[in-house]
Design a protein around this motif. Structure first.
Motif, PDB file in Angstrom:
ATOM      1  N   ARG A 212      -9.333   2.332   3.939  1.00 62.27           N
ATOM      2  CA  ARG A 212      -8.640   3.533   3.451  1.00 62.27           C
ATOM      3  C   ARG A 212      -7.717   3.182   2.281  1.00 62.27           C
ATOM      4  O   ARG A 212      -7.682   3.878   1.273  1.00 62.27           O
ATOM      5  N   LYS A 213      -7.000   2.080   2.420  1.00 64.22           N
ATOM      6  CA  LYS A 213      -6.099   1.651   1.342  1.00 64.22           C
ATOM      7  C   LYS A 213      -6.865   1.304   0.080  1.00 64.22           C
ATOM      8  O   LYS A 213      -6.404   1.568  -1.039  1.00 64.22           O
ATOM      9  N   LEU A 214      -8.029   0.700   0.262  1.00 60.70           N
ATOM     10  CA  LEU A 214      -8.814   0.239  -0.882  1.00 60.70           C
ATOM     11  C   LEU A 214      -9.200   1.398  -1.791  1.00 60.70           C
ATOM     12  O   LEU A 214      -9.277   1.255  -3.013  1.00 60.70           O
ATOM     13  N   PHE A 215      -9.454   2.572  -1.199  1.00 62.29           N
ATOM     14  CA  PHE A 215      -9.911   3.709  -1.989  1.00 62.29           C
ATOM     15  C   PHE A 215      -8.873   4.825  -2.095  1.00 62.29           C
ATOM     16  O   PHE A 215      -9.196   5.952  -2.458  1.00 62.29           O
ATOM     17  N   THR A 216      -7.621   4.497  -1.788  1.00 68.01           N
ATOM     18  CA  THR A 216      -6.541   5.464  -1.998  1.00 68.01           C
ATOM     19  C   THR A 216      -6.169   5.464  -3.470  1.00 68.01           C
ATOM     20  O   THR A 216      -5.917   4.413  -4.057  1.00 68.01           O
ATOM     21  N   SER A 217      -6.150   6.642  -4.078  1.00 68.18           N
ATOM     22  CA  SER A 217      -5.867   6.726  -5.516  1.00 68.18           C
ATOM     23  C   SER A 217      -4.368   6.637  -5.772  1.00 68.18           C
ATOM     24  O   SER A 217      -3.579   7.369  -5.193  1.00 68.18           O
ATOM     25  N   THR A 218      -4.007   5.683  -6.624  1.00 67.93           N
ATOM     26  CA  THR A 218      -2.617   5.519  -7.048  1.00 67.93           C
ATOM     27  C   THR A 218      -2.600   5.237  -8.542  1.00 67.93           C
ATOM     28  O   THR A 218      -3.625   4.857  -9.126  1.00 67.93           O
ATOM     29  N   HIS A 220      -1.151   2.738 -10.007  1.00 68.65           N
ATOM     30  CA  HIS A 220      -1.392   1.313 -10.235  1.00 68.65           C
ATOM     31  C   HIS A 220      -2.874   0.984 -10.124  1.00 68.65           C
ATOM     32  O   HIS A 220      -3.406   0.183 -10.919  1.00 68.65           O
ATOM     33  N   ARG A 221      -3.561   1.578  -9.145  1.00 68.07           N
ATOM     34  CA  ARG A 221      -5.001   1.341  -8.995  1.00 68.07           C
ATOM     35  C   ARG A 221      -5.752   1.891 -10.208  1.00 68.07           C
ATOM     36  O   ARG A 221      -6.698   1.272 -10.709  1.00 68.07           O
ATOM     37  N   ALA A 222      -5.313   3.045 -10.695  1.00 65.04           N
ATOM     38  CA  ALA A 222      -5.949   3.631 -11.877  1.00 65.04           C
ATOM     39  C   ALA A 222      -5.770   2.710 -13.086  1.00 65.04           C
ATOM     40  O   ALA A 222      -6.695   2.537 -13.891  1.00 65.04           O
ATOM     41  N   ARG A 239      -3.835  -9.655 -15.185  1.00 60.50           N
ATOM     42  CA  ARG A 239      -4.018  -9.901 -13.750  1.00 60.50           C
ATOM     43  C   ARG A 239      -4.582  -8.692 -12.998  1.00 60.50           C
ATOM     44  O   ARG A 239      -4.021  -8.229 -11.989  1.00 60.50           O
ATOM     45  N   VAL A 240      -5.682  -8.198 -13.503  1.00 61.53           N
ATOM     46  CA  VAL A 240      -6.305  -7.006 -12.929  1.00 61.53           C
ATOM     47  C   VAL A 240      -7.072  -7.366 -11.658  1.00 61.53           C
ATOM     48  O   VAL A 240      -7.834  -8.339 -11.627  1.00 61.53           O
ATOM     49  N   LYS A 241      -6.877  -6.570 -10.618  1.00 57.81           N
ATOM     50  CA  LYS A 241      -7.516  -6.825  -9.324  1.00 57.81           C
ATOM     51  C   LYS A 241      -8.302  -5.603  -8.860  1.00 57.81           C
ATOM     52  O   LYS A 241      -7.821  -4.477  -8.940  1.00 57.81           O
ATOM     53  N   LEU A 242      -9.515  -5.845  -8.375  1.00 57.25           N
ATOM     54  CA  LEU A 242     -10.265  -4.799  -7.673  1.00 57.25           C
ATOM     55  C   LEU A 242      -9.830  -4.775  -6.214  1.00 57.25           C
ATOM     56  O   LEU A 242      -9.597  -3.725  -5.630  1.00 57.25           O
ATOM     57  N   PHE A 243      -9.738  -5.966  -5.614  1.00 59.85           N
ATOM     58  CA  PHE A 243      -9.325  -6.088  -4.218  1.00 59.85           C
ATOM     59  C   PHE A 243      -7.878  -6.579  -4.161  1.00 59.85           C
ATOM     60  O   PHE A 243      -7.532  -7.584  -4.774  1.00 59.85           O
ATOM     61  N   THR A 244      -7.057  -5.883  -3.420  1.00 63.75           N
ATOM     62  CA  THR A 244      -5.650  -6.235  -3.308  1.00 63.75           C
ATOM     63  C   THR A 244      -5.498  -7.549  -2.530  1.00 63.75           C
ATOM     64  O   THR A 244      -6.382  -7.927  -1.755  1.00 63.75           O
ATOM     65  N   LEU A 492      -9.647   8.305  -9.491  1.00 64.43           N
ATOM     66  CA  LEU A 492     -10.722   7.486  -8.937  1.00 64.43           C
ATOM     67  C   LEU A 492     -11.789   7.201  -9.981  1.00 64.43           C
ATOM     68  O   LEU A 492     -11.964   7.950 -10.933  1.00 64.43           O
ATOM     69  N   MET A 493     -12.516   6.104  -9.784  1.00 63.70           N
ATOM     70  CA  MET A 493     -13.640   5.768 -10.652  1.00 63.70           C
ATOM     71  C   MET A 493     -14.963   6.202 -10.032  1.00 63.70           C
ATOM     72  O   MET A 493     -16.030   5.921 -10.570  1.00 63.70           O
ATOM     73  N   SER A 494     -14.890   6.855  -8.889  1.00 60.65           N
ATOM     74  CA  SER A 494     -16.075   7.397  -8.229  1.00 60.65           C
ATOM     75  C   SER A 494     -15.796   8.860  -7.910  1.00 60.65           C
ATOM     76  O   SER A 494     -14.693   9.360  -8.130  1.00 60.65           O
ATOM     77  N   LEU A 495     -16.798   9.548  -7.373  1.00 64.21           N
ATOM     78  CA  LEU A 495     -16.630  10.962  -7.057  1.00 64.21           C
ATOM     79  C   LEU A 495     -15.878  11.126  -5.742  1.00 64.21           C
ATOM     80  O   LEU A 495     -16.328  10.654  -4.696  1.00 64.21           O
ATOM     81  N   GLY A 496     -14.744  11.777  -5.805  1.00 59.28           N
ATOM     82  CA  GLY A 496     -13.990  12.023  -4.598  1.00 59.28           C
ATOM     83  C   GLY A 496     -13.111  13.257  -4.759  1.00 59.28           C
ATOM     84  O   GLY A 496     -12.490  13.444  -5.805  1.00 59.28           O
ATOM     85  N   TYR A 497     -13.085  14.091  -3.722  1.00 59.59           N
ATOM     86  CA  TYR A 497     -12.243  15.288  -3.763  1.00 59.59           C
ATOM     87  C   TYR A 497     -10.832  14.899  -3.343  1.00 59.59           C
ATOM     88  O   TYR A 497     -10.620  14.281  -2.295  1.00 59.59           O
TER      89      TYR A 497
END
Length: 517
Positions: A212-218, A220-222, A239-244, A492-497
């Protein structure tokens, strides 16, 4: 008052900036390629968060001024990039000339995020080809069939989870992305890692919490996604990270423990862990095993987990949403499912679930409207001495080495030239007769060519199992909280409502009643 010298310097500086901007943003005009006029490059919508980049690419694709263009020039800040529109040109890049576009333009910091940078999605050749060859056997029809009984166990747990609500009320409102996410997390955990995540019974368990955290839009993630996907040369500096770090630590511990248990027990499950243990054994025998290789192995588990639960849960979510608005289509699907269940005493065989015709075309249409990855990115990198790719016969233009190339799957999938009334949910587009009329390379929800999604079959099967066990004794309807239309989360970089899709699930015991007749 500014001095004359200061005024002169400011005027000179502004003049230089103007000349630089005019030259930089005149690139596509000088090369006679149709282009979108820049404002902060063409990234204004992304920077202001008024839109996502993948929706912007879809807007570029469908822009009326570009309706006859084979390719469109855009600017990522001041960096030129191409958006492909013509199906033949798309096929050339993804398939025919794949060797010149075998790498993605996106990247992660290899030093601070080895799980992100070393997985099959991001890794470049030659490691990509080596990994793909070694991982592919996990996804053969034979191996997936061996996993299928494990899938049906999770499907049965989903049924029990839904039935538990009927003790107090035969209808209940739920957020279907979360429901689908719980199911998909348990599914991936068991078929890939041999672990019981128990997310359905414990929604706040570690597997589901981390996913859930991995795909939570924030914000910083953006930011990380923006740099990683569009300025990959900066990923180490920034220092860009896909996985925290938290997710990486969790998965390293999990995979290390599961691999050690599998090595000790010598048990086999024909799953991803078996493959990772085998690769580790080969490396140990050659004296090549080290911490970096362990990270490479864990990275494959990381992307399998993240992509596996997100893709199938999104597919289920959008299927339930569209069917809730079309009770007639939902009824047809439920009849097909229940008739098959009655014929096979409540549990569908692997062959039967894969050959339910209406279920298949429903999911095909969901993937047309909501492709799991709404765009593709590639980087033009011909090998030394190889002729660079050009856009002939469309344009007299040779693509520079290193240029990013984008393809809007969402744009192609909703193009009225290929799909009449493209915003309408209509599974019959994919019946046997209509499929014959589809123009090649106008439908590719899992990508196309050698770098297409390796897990597409298992992702589809997960969604089928989930929907079968939902519709077995339940149907879905809209409720007061159901959105009238889908607006996608710009972070998000994927489709999500963004706000979640709430539907009402009603228990009508359809299978139980039919089985007694």
């Amino acid at each position: 008052m500014l001095s004359i010298n200061t005024t002169f310097l400011l005027a000179a500086l502004l003049g230089l900036v103007y000349v630089w901007c005019r030259y930089s943003f005149g690139y596509w005009k000088r090369n006679n390629i149709p282009y979108m006029s820049p404002l902060i490059g063409n990234m204004e919508v992304f920077i202001k968060r008024t839109n996502s980049f993948f929706l912007y690419l879809a807007d570029v694709y469908k822009d009326a001024k570009m309706s006859t263009a084979a390719a469109v020039g855009i600017y990522i800040l001041n960096k030129p990039a191409l958006v492909l529109r013509d199906p033949e040109l798309i096929k050339t890049v993804l398939v025919k000339e794949f060797a010149k576009f075998e790498n993605r333009s996106a990247a992660c910091d290899p030093h601070n995020d080895p799980l992100g940078s070393n997985n099959l999605f991001f890794v470049n050749n030659p490691l990509w080809k080596d990994l793909r060859t070694k991982i592919s056997p996990v996804f053969t029809s034979g191996k997936i069939k061996q996993m299928y009984p494990l899938m049906t166990e999770i499907g049965t747990e989903l049924e029990a989870h839904l039935n538990s609500f009927a003790k107090t009320n035969d209808a209940f409102v739920t957020e279907v992305k979360e429901l689908s996410g719980l199911f998909a997390t348990d599914m991936i955990a068991t078929i890939a890692f041999g672990v019981k995540a128990n997310s359905l019974s414990n929604p706040n368990g570690e597997f589901r919490t981390q996913g859930r955290k991995l795909f939570t839009s924030t914000l910083h993630r953006a930011y990380d996604f923006f740099i990683g996907f569009f300025f990959s040369k900066w990923v180490s500096t920034l220092r860009v990270k896909l996985f925290t770090p938290e997710f990486s630590s969790f998965l390293r511990g999990t995979i290390s423990h599961v691999m050690a248990s599998r090595e000790e027990s010598k048990a086999t499950r024909n799953d991803l862990i078996d493959m990772l243990v085998s690769l580790k054994g080969e490396a140990v025998a050659k004296g090549e095993y080290n911490a970096h290789l362990q990270d490479v192995l864990t990275a494959q588990a990381a992307v399998f987990f993240s992509a596996g639960f997100e893709s199938s849960s999104s597919l289920m979510q959008f299927a339930l949403y569209e069917l809730s608005k079309r009770p007639d289509l939902q009824e047809r699907l439920r009849n097909e499912i229940c008739e098959a269940l009655v014929a096979e005493q409540g549990t569908l065989s692997y062959e039967t679930i894969n050959n339910l015709p209406y279920l298949s075309i429903v999911l095909d249409e969901v993937l047309r409207l909501y492709p799991l990855l709404p765009y593709l990115d590639r980087e033009h990198l011909p090998k030394e001495g190889e002729k660079p790719f050009d856009l002939k016969p469309y344009y007299d233009y040779t693509v520079p080495v290193g240029m990013p190339v984008f393809i809007s799957i969402l744009g192609v999938h909703r193009d009225p030239k290929f799909w009449p009334n493209p915003e309408t949910f209509d599974p019959e587009r994919f019946n046997a007769e209509n499929k014959k009329t589809h123009k090649p390379m106008t439908y590719f929800p899992f990508g196309s060519g050698p770098r297409s999604c390796i897990g597409s079959r298992i992702g589809l099967l997960q969604a089928k199992v989930g929907l079968v066990h939902i519709f077995k004794n339940h149907y879905v309807t809209t409720c007061e909280k159901t959105p009238k239309e889908i607006t996608f989360d710009p972070f998000l970089m994927s489709l999500g409502y963004k706000n979640g899709i709430y539907l009402s699930l009603v228990n009508d015991k359809r299978y139980e009643r039919n089985a007694k007749q």
